[in-house]
Design an enzyme around this catalytic site. Sequence first.
Site, short mmCIF file in Angstrom:
data_model
loop_
_atom_site.label_atom_id
_atom_site.label_comp_id
_atom_site.label_asym_id
_atom_site.label_seq_id
_atom_site.Cartn_x
_atom_site.Cartn_y
_atom_site.Cartn_z
N GLY A 7 4.01 14.70 0.57
CA GLY A 7 4.94 13.74 1.16
C GLY A 7 4.47 12.35 0.79
O GLY A 7 3.30 12.17 0.46
N THR A 8 5.37 11.39 0.84
CA THR A 8 5.01 10.09 0.28
C THR A 8 4.98 8.92 1.28
O THR A 8 3.95 8.73 1.90
CB THR A 8 5.84 9.83 -0.96
OG1 THR A 8 7.20 10.11 -0.68
CG2 THR A 8 5.40 10.73 -2.09
#
Lengths: 228, 235
Positions: free
Chosen positions: B7-8
Amino acid sequence: MTAPFYVSPEQVMKDKADYARKGIARGRSVVVLQWAEGIVFVAENPSKALHKISEIYDRIAFAAVGKYNEFEMLRRAGVRIADQQGYLYDRRDVTGRALANTYAQHLGTIFTEAGKPFEVELVVAEVGDDAGEDQIYRLTFDGSVFEEHAYVAMGGQAETVSAYLKEHYTDGLPLADALKAAVGALSATDGDPRELLAGQLEVAVLDRTRPQRKFRRLLGSALEQALA
Amino acid sequence: MSDVPHGTTIVAVTFTDGVVMAGDRRATMGNVIAQRDIEKVFQADAYSAVGIAGTAGLAVELVRLFQVELEHYEKLEGSTLSLEGKANRLSSLIRGNLGMAMQGLAVVPLFAGYDLNAGEGRIFSYDVTGGKYEEHSFHSVGSGSVFARSALKKTYREDFTAEDAALASISALYDAADDDSATGGPDVTRKIYPVVAVVTADGYERLTDAEVGEHAETVIAQRMTEPGGLHAPIR
């Protein structure tokens, strides 16, 4: 060495049952009844800290009468089991029926094997998508399970309270009317009817129209309004 | 560890009545976009939100456990944990993942919520060892966080309303997506927009796709004339 007195098993069970019944009869009553959008729980309970009614899981709630420390232990165990099951599998896999079964096992074992039975009576209720799917299970001190419909009364004056509900309960009541019937039932003691105020009552609902967690307590001014 | 989804970018911004948390929708596996509509901002309980950056599988599981723990405490004790208490609990959950983190599978959440005692929105960030740090005004985690934070540094105002905070968050995510290949920008063709949650004294509320879409359109319209975002005055 003196031989111990022989006591027949029938006598032991009868004594235990009498003991438990006496303990339960000393406490105040709790009523659980269906209303149009769910299930309502009403207890005569002046304490704000010690609950007789509580949330177990999304659709499931718990009500009890009798000895506080005993039913509190069962309540905590129920919350733990429900949360574990829901975490392990999925929230939808937690059911009132499974929980009622677990309680029945525990209560049954304690009744037969422990020196003293639990002086408690419980209701495990699960709200469904419509009134037909609502489930109300009543469990007694010896582990018996009864599936109930419409209304249940437990505790001290259970018979008088039930008799009142039999006359005043109809299917599909709106919340205000269901509450009125419940409070009326709790006030209807053998002697003069008493007036129960919001401060003496613990009230909660399972409301099928709510998202996810259906349990809601009615507190303070919200309760006063609902009772008015 | 480029063969599992990551995830970013997550941002959190406080405003006068609470806090906003927003996250982009991209998960990456190395150079590949693993998922374009992943959700990384979750409701932790009635008054808090948790956003996740790092190894998606472990992070989602950590959030699930965190949610159960908060609900379990609430039901057993009949009262909710304090916001600090929740933040500390999350801290120890992250510390439990330290072994995996050392092998390259780190989970770094961002926690934000409304503190009912203090009457304000608060933000907590973490490191992989479970170290908990309270952040003020705004914060961001994840691969695009440097860019998002720089953007917020210029746009943040003390008197933000919920709407301002949401717009600033979406705008900051746009900047993150602009410079970080692992962060996804608003996907107007598929109508996939960031997840935006607002937490106030009234509780947790996730903005609808229509609401976020509208904010995203506003940001995009702005960028049509000023691709780097509104010019901040230098004098």
